[in-house]
Scaffold this motif. Structure first.
Motif, PDB file in Angstrom:
ATOM      1  N   LYS A 188       5.550 -18.141  14.939  1.00 17.70           N
ATOM      2  CA  LYS A 188       4.721 -18.448  13.764  1.00 17.70           C
ATOM      3  C   LYS A 188       4.856 -17.345  12.730  1.00 17.70           C
ATOM      4  CE  LYS A 188      -0.110 -18.433  12.297  1.00 17.70           C
ATOM      5  NZ  LYS A 188      -1.513 -18.721  12.561  1.00 17.70           N
ATOM      6  N   GLN A 214       3.964 -17.249  -4.474  1.00 19.55           N
ATOM      7  CA  GLN A 214       3.240 -18.512  -4.244  1.00 19.55           C
ATOM      8  C   GLN A 214       1.744 -18.281  -4.099  1.00 19.55           C
ATOM      9  OE1 GLN A 214       4.228 -20.593  -0.578  1.00 19.55           O
ATOM     10  NE2 GLN A 214       2.420 -21.881  -0.705  1.00 19.55           N
ATOM     11  N   MET A 224      -8.340 -17.582  -2.517  1.00 19.37           N
ATOM     12  CA  MET A 224      -6.987 -18.153  -2.443  1.00 19.37           C
ATOM     13  C   MET A 224      -6.520 -18.562  -3.841  1.00 19.37           C
ATOM     14  SD  MET A 224      -6.717 -20.455   1.015  1.00 19.37           S
ATOM     15  CE  MET A 224      -4.954 -20.749   0.965  1.00 19.37           C
ATOM     16  N   TRP A 254      -9.596 -22.297  16.433  1.00 12.08           N
ATOM     17  CA  TRP A 254     -10.421 -21.818  15.322  1.00 12.08           C
ATOM     18  C   TRP A 254     -11.832 -22.373  15.475  1.00 12.08           C
ATOM     19  CZ3 TRP A 254      -8.855 -18.161  11.818  1.00 12.08           C
ATOM     20  CH2 TRP A 254      -7.485 -17.872  11.799  1.00 12.08           C
ATOM     21  N   VAL A 302      -2.689 -11.866  14.138  1.00 21.56           N
ATOM     22  CA  VAL A 302      -3.532 -13.055  14.298  1.00 21.56           C
ATOM     23  C   VAL A 302      -4.987 -12.693  14.643  1.00 21.56           C
ATOM     24  CG1 VAL A 302      -3.860 -15.180  15.662  1.00 21.56           C
ATOM     25  CG2 VAL A 302      -1.586 -14.579  14.787  1.00 21.56           C
ATOM     26  N   TYR A 355      -9.795 -22.970   7.693  1.00 21.78           N
ATOM     27  CA  TYR A 355     -10.352 -22.045   8.684  1.00 21.78           C
ATOM     28  C   TYR A 355     -11.630 -21.410   8.129  1.00 21.78           C
ATOM     29  CZ  TYR A 355      -5.578 -22.217  10.652  1.00 21.78           C
ATOM     30  OH  TYR A 355      -4.379 -22.627  11.165  1.00 21.78           O
ATOM     31  N   GLY A 362      -2.405 -25.600   2.585  1.00 16.41           N
ATOM     32  CA  GLY A 362      -3.251 -24.421   2.771  1.00 16.41           C
ATOM     33  C   GLY A 362      -4.090 -24.631   4.017  1.00 16.41           C
ATOM     34  N   LEU A 363      -4.060 -23.651   4.905  1.00 22.19           N
ATOM     35  CA  LEU A 363      -4.866 -23.754   6.121  1.00 22.19           C
ATOM     36  C   LEU A 363      -6.015 -22.769   6.094  1.00 22.19           C
ATOM     37  CD1 LEU A 363      -1.959 -24.057   8.738  1.00 22.19           C
ATOM     38  CD2 LEU A 363      -3.388 -25.887   7.828  1.00 22.19           C
ATOM     39  N   ASN A 364      -5.805 -21.628   5.415  1.00 23.75           N
ATOM     40  CA  ASN A 364      -6.842 -20.595   5.467  1.00 23.75           C
ATOM     41  C   ASN A 364      -8.172 -21.057   4.878  1.00 23.75           C
ATOM     42  OD1 ASN A 364      -5.529 -18.483   6.827  1.00 23.75           O
ATOM     43  ND2 ASN A 364      -4.307 -18.066   5.005  1.00 23.75           N
ATOM     44  N   SER A 396      -6.762 -11.684  11.607  1.00 22.57           N
ATOM     45  CA  SER A 396      -6.998 -12.804  10.677  1.00 22.57           C
ATOM     46  C   SER A 396      -8.247 -13.577  11.110  1.00 22.57           C
ATOM     47  CB  SER A 396      -5.766 -13.714  10.594  1.00 22.57           C
ATOM     48  OG  SER A 396      -5.639 -14.501  11.757  1.00 22.57           O
ATOM     49  N   ASN A 451      -3.204 -31.741   6.240  1.00 24.12           N
ATOM     50  CA  ASN A 451      -3.149 -31.113   7.563  1.00 24.12           C
ATOM     51  C   ASN A 451      -4.526 -31.049   8.213  1.00 24.12           C
ATOM     52  OD1 ASN A 451      -0.410 -30.468   7.557  1.00 24.12           O
ATOM     53  ND2 ASN A 451      -0.757 -28.495   6.543  1.00 24.12           N
ATOM     54  N   ASP A 498       1.682 -23.287  12.651  1.00 21.76           N
ATOM     55  CA  ASP A 498       0.390 -23.855  13.049  1.00 21.76           C
ATOM     56  C   ASP A 498       0.489 -25.370  13.193  1.00 21.76           C
ATOM     57  OD1 ASP A 498      -1.001 -21.493  13.146  1.00 21.76           O
ATOM     58  OD2 ASP A 498      -1.762 -21.612  11.110  1.00 21.76           O
ATOM     59  N   LEU A 521      -5.390  -9.026   4.181  1.00 25.17           N
ATOM     60  CA  LEU A 521      -4.434  -8.952   5.288  1.00 25.17           C
ATOM     61  C   LEU A 521      -3.182  -9.704   4.859  1.00 25.17           C
ATOM     62  CD1 LEU A 521      -3.495  -8.654   8.300  1.00 25.17           C
ATOM     63  CD2 LEU A 521      -4.713 -10.794   8.752  1.00 25.17           C
ATOM     64  N   GLY A 522      -2.052  -9.035   4.907  1.00 28.06           N
ATOM     65  CA  GLY A 522      -0.836  -9.747   4.522  1.00 28.06           C
ATOM     66  C   GLY A 522       0.394  -8.877   4.629  1.00 28.06           C
ATOM     67  N   SER A 523       1.522  -9.544   4.628  1.00 26.64           N
ATOM     68  CA  SER A 523       2.792  -8.822   4.595  1.00 26.64           C
ATOM     69  C   SER A 523       3.771  -9.657   3.796  1.00 26.64           C
ATOM     70  CB  SER A 523       3.314  -8.598   6.017  1.00 26.64           C
ATOM     71  OG  SER A 523       3.464  -9.846   6.658  1.00 26.64           O
TER      72      SER A 523
HETATM   73  N1  LIG Z   1      -0.620 -11.363   7.743  1.00 33.53           N
HETATM   74  C1  LIG Z   1      -1.033 -12.364   8.503  1.00 33.53           C
HETATM   75  N2  LIG Z   1      -1.537 -12.138   9.732  1.00 33.53           N
HETATM   76  C2  LIG Z   1      -1.957 -13.160  10.507  1.00 33.53           C
HETATM   77  N3  LIG Z   1      -1.909 -14.441  10.147  1.00 33.53           N
HETATM   78  C3  LIG Z   1      -1.417 -14.718   8.936  1.00 33.53           C
HETATM   79  C4  LIG Z   1      -0.952 -13.716   8.050  1.00 33.53           C
HETATM   80  N4  LIG Z   1      -0.506 -14.295   6.925  1.00 33.53           N
HETATM   81  C5  LIG Z   1      -0.681 -15.616   7.101  1.00 33.53           C
HETATM   82  N5  LIG Z   1      -1.220 -15.872   8.299  1.00 33.53           N
HETATM   83  C6  LIG Z   1      -1.537 -17.162   8.892  1.00 33.53           C
HETATM   84  O1  LIG Z   1      -0.466 -18.029   8.583  1.00 33.53           O
HETATM   85  C7  LIG Z   1      -1.000 -19.296   8.241  1.00 33.53           C
HETATM   86  C8  LIG Z   1      -0.715 -19.536   6.778  1.00 33.53           C
HETATM   87  O2  LIG Z   1      -0.875 -20.847   6.520  1.00 33.53           O
HETATM   88  P1  LIG Z   1      -0.916 -21.475   5.043  1.00 33.53           P
HETATM   89  O3  LIG Z   1      -1.050 -22.918   5.219  1.00 33.53           O
HETATM   90  O4  LIG Z   1      -2.018 -20.839   4.297  1.00 33.53           O
HETATM   91  O5  LIG Z   1       0.409 -21.009   4.332  1.00 33.53           O
HETATM   92  P2  LIG Z   1       2.012 -21.088   4.417  1.00 33.53           P
HETATM   93  O6  LIG Z   1       2.384 -20.832   3.030  1.00 33.53           O
HETATM   94  O7  LIG Z   1       2.553 -20.193   5.438  1.00 33.53           O
HETATM   95  O8  LIG Z   1       2.382 -22.569   4.872  1.00 33.53           O
HETATM   96  C9  LIG Z   1       3.078 -23.683   4.270  1.00 33.53           C
HETATM   97  O9  LIG Z   1       2.920 -24.742   5.234  1.00 33.53           O
HETATM   98  C10 LIG Z   1       1.560 -25.010   5.528  1.00 33.53           C
HETATM   99  C11 LIG Z   1       1.537 -26.036   6.636  1.00 33.53           C
HETATM  100  O10 LIG Z   1       1.866 -27.288   6.199  1.00 33.53           O
HETATM  101  C12 LIG Z   1       0.811 -25.451   4.294  1.00 33.53           C
HETATM  102  O11 LIG Z   1      -0.565 -25.564   4.616  1.00 33.53           O
HETATM  103  C13 LIG Z   1       0.982 -24.438   3.173  1.00 33.53           C
HETATM  104  O12 LIG Z   1       0.376 -24.903   1.987  1.00 33.53           O
HETATM  105  C14 LIG Z   1       2.454 -24.150   2.962  1.00 33.53           C
HETATM  106  O13 LIG Z   1       2.638 -23.185   1.940  1.00 33.53           O
HETATM  107  C15 LIG Z   1      -2.458 -19.258   8.555  1.00 33.53           C
HETATM  108  O14 LIG Z   1      -2.682 -19.606   9.881  1.00 33.53           O
HETATM  109  C16 LIG Z   1      -2.791 -17.776   8.346  1.00 33.53           C
HETATM  110  O15 LIG Z   1      -3.921 -17.362   9.014  1.00 33.53           O
END
Ligand SMILES: Nc1ncnc2c1ncn2[C@@H]1O[C@H](COP(=O)(O)OP(=O)(O)O[C@H]2O[C@H](CO)[C@@H](O)[C@H](O)[C@H]2O)[C@@H](O)[C@H]1O
Length: 633
Positions: A137, A451, A519, A400, A504, A532, A527-529, A507, A393, A143, A474-476
């Motif tokens: 992941k 993005q 966001m 969660w 994770v 959550y 977007g999943l965050n 997060s 989604n 996810d 939190l990010g990279s």
């Molecule tokens: N530094 C970090 N440490 C731990 N966890 C981290 C993290 N950075 C991100 N995450 C986790 O990664 C996931 C990110 O999911 P998002 O749906 O927000 O974005 P992403 O752009 O990767 O997905 C793409 O695919 C998904 C799935 O379809 C769409 O929802 C989205 O809009 C699309 O851009 C979440 O579970 C978040 O908690």
């Protein structure tokens, strides 16, 4: 669009010798030996689209969009067919905003009820993906491909997920320890040679998790790159994945039986996009996979798998199929006067060969057909509008769940919120922030990427730090943004914490602790965050785009006779000022209208985020896919 319109039947005489042999040698040879399939290739009503308009594409994760003066070899005399149906006005166009009715609803008029959960028609479903949590992941794709297959299996389908067996030399490799070698290696012809790949398998939660193993998946870093950037051989690595995924249903006796030819491939993003092209170009002409269907799920259109046109020969496709993946950059996007802009674009290949297309929210289904959201593919996507749908989604509600989450120190629920403030205090302690339970805590979690609107956060932070708030990020990703987080942390010691990395458990703790989740995504397919966050009683403040606009309802304190409605705030257009204005309203509501805030939290926490609803909508799309003949037969 420039294309040759007449449907043709090619005889093997028209095919170069290179085509006749290699395809027979790849894994499914045994299959059609039995069928005594002849080598003539009959393509009845299709195919290859040559895109000369539109551009963009931009840089791809793991697939840099290099522009070179290319020699496309056989491609110049390739036969081009017209894949794209002529514009038909609104006839037959399905409104992506229309709610997909389900078989169950049609029959019972009811979308809920435990007894009704099993569908009547079941399918053999093959997910193909570069990530599937918990095995791999880097973001939302992992996810989704880790939880939707389980939801579909619970509906009675036979589900296989094919993804790479990444080994990066850390303890995270342990996650694959439950998967055993099926001892059924296959040979894949591509990139000018023969590659041996093997399959590992684990049956878990009703799903066959199949991991493709090859030395190119064994290296430090994440699935796409390391500290030095994207891996240079990502096209190779994901080409292998696609070839292996096409063979898996034919050759792997999972639980004693293969999935067989009549299956439904659910291919995710560019990494899996070669699958429908291979089915159309390599298998169907030999009578294999005639009854299969393909669905492309677009999670992020910004990444398309674009590489120089010369790499076409590596993909293991017959030469005359060049037009399916051909991509020509517009003049302005070329690097020098002799650059012809010729490239191959794998996502485009899927768009012109799949049976149906899905995006991960309804709003995004429309956005991808616009010049702003289509990343150069909007015309092509508009031409296939009749088969595009958006399905929002779901989330893994067992992972969660604030009432049982193993990563958070205190548990809570909509009925008893007291644990939330304790989580906040615990996080303030953990991060050495001043312990102030009443101070609004704003959180951000995500890739540090254009993005995600990180540039807007950077612009707004000095002003935001003037308010009495705490901000935890939190990010990279982009090293400049990582450095900026470090600088902000040392500048605003009492208010700002930036955690650089992918973590994770952290997060989960931030989601549980923060009052507001920010966001400001420039575009967001779903977007999943924010989902959550709402489940954890953190109120989202989001840019009104794509899935964020679909899932976050604007707060209206006066609705419902004063009890209010809505689950957060959306702002638009995206700018520092609109974002700060929305944040200030949220902060004031938090401080001055506690009962309203609590109702806002509870409304978010009580929403249904399960995959069950989305799975029913997916089933409807599968049904449509099988009603129609294959798009490229
Ligand atoms: N530094 C970090 N440490 C731990 N966890 C981290 C993290 N950075 C991100 N995450 C986790 O990664 C996931 C990110 O999911 P998002 O749906 O927000 O974005 P992403 O752009 O990767 O997905 C793409 O695919 C998904 C799935 O379809 C769409 O929802 C989205 O809009 C699309 O851009 C979440 O579970 C978040 O908690």
């Amino acid at each position: 669009m420039e294309s040759l319109q007449s449907p043709l039947v090619l005889s093997s005489k028209l095919l170069p010798n290179s085509l006749k042999k290699p395809v027979l040698e790849v894994g499914f040879a045994c299959f059609f030996k039995q069928r005594r399939v002849i080598q003539s290739v009959s393509i009845k009503r299709s195919v290859v689209c040559c895109s000369r308009k539109g551009g963009g594409g931009g840089s791809q994760d793991g697939s840099s969009a290099m522009l070179v003066n290319t020699d496309k070899k056989d491609a110049s005399d390739s036969v081009g067919f017209h894949l794209v149906p002529p514009p038909s006005g609104d006839n037959g166009v399905i409104d992506p905003h229309e709610k997909l009715s389900t078989q169950k609803e049609a029959e019972t008029g009811n979308s809920e009820g435990e007894e009704e959960r099993k569908t009547k028609v079941t399918y053999n479903i093959v997910f193909v993906t570069s990530e599937s949590a918990p095995y791999s992941k880097t973001g939302g794709l992992g996810d989704v491909c880790g939880s939707l297959p389980i939801a579909l299996a619970a509906h009675g389908h036979r589900v296989m997920v094919v993804s790479p067996r990444y080994q990066n030399g850390t303890c995270s490799d342990e996650i694959f320890s439950g998967a055993s070698d099926l001892e059924h290696p296959i040979k894949v012809h591509c990139f000018g040679g023969v590659q041996e790949v093997s399959f590992f398998h684990e049956y878990r939660a009703g799903v066959d998790w199949v991991f493709v193993d090859h030395p190119s998946y064994h290296r430090p870093g994440n699935p796409y790159g390391d500290g030095y950037g994207a891996f240079g051989d990502n096209q190779f690595r994901f080409t292998l994945l696609c070839h292996a995924a096409c063979e898996a249903p034919l050759v792997l006796p999972l639980g004693g039986f293969t999935y067989g030819e009549k299956c439904l491939f659910l291919v995710n993003d560019w990494h899996a996009s070669l699958v429908p092209v291979l089915l159309a170009a390599k298998y169907r002409p030999h009578g294999v996979y005639k009854d299969a269907r393909t669905v492309l799920v677009i999670h992020n259109l910004a990444h398309q798998g674009v590489e120089p046109a010369v790499t076409y020969d590596n993909l293991g496709l017959p030469p005359e199929w060049y037009g399916a993946v051909e991509w020509v950059f517009p003049t302005w996007a070329r690097t020098h006067a002799l650059d012809t802009g010729q490239a191959v674009n794998l996502l485009k290949g899927a768009i012109v060969t799949v049976d149906r297309i899905l995006t991960v929210s309804k709003g995004y289904a429309w956005e991808v057909t616009t010049p702003e959201g289509g990343y150069g593919l909007h015309e092509l996507l508009t031409s296939r509008k009749a088969v595009i749908n958006g399905i929002t989604n779901g989330i893994d509600v067992s992972e969660w769940d604030p009432s049982s989450d193993e990563h958070i120190p205190f548990h809570y629920s909509a009925e008893d919120l007291s644990g939330k403030v304790q989580c906040k205090i615990a996080l303030q302690k953990e991060l050495s922030l001043p312990i102030r339970p009443d101070c609004p805590l704003i959180g951000f979690i995500g890739r540090l990427d254009y993005q995600k609107g990180i540039d807007v956060i950077r612009l707004a932070t000095p002003e935001l730090m003037g308010e009495d708030v705490q901000l935890v990020m939190l990010g990279s990703g982009n090293p400049e943004d990582e450095e900026w987080m470090r600088v902000m942390e040392s500048t605003y010691r009492d208010k700002f914490r930036g955690w650089v990395g992918f973590n994770v458990p952290i997060s989960h703790r931030i989601t549980a602790s923060c009052d507001i989740l920010l966001m400001p995504s420039r575009f967001e397919p779903c977007g999943l965050n924010q989902l959550y966050a709402m489940r954890y009683g953190a109120v989202p403040v989001v840019h009104g785009t794509g899935g964020l606009r679909d899932t976050v309802e604007n707060f209206n304190p006066y609705a419902g006779g004063g009890s209010g409605e809505g689950t957060g705030w959306t702002f638009s257009p995206l700018s520092k000022d609109t974002m700060l204005a929305a944040l200030r309203v949220a902060i004031r509501t938090y401080r001055e209208h506690k009962p309203s805030w609590e109702r806002l939290m509870k409304r978010g926490m009580e929403k249904d985020y399960t995959w069950d609803k989305a799975a029913l909508e997916y089933e409807q799309v599968f049904k449509w896919a099988f009603i129609d003949p294959p798009y490229v037969s």
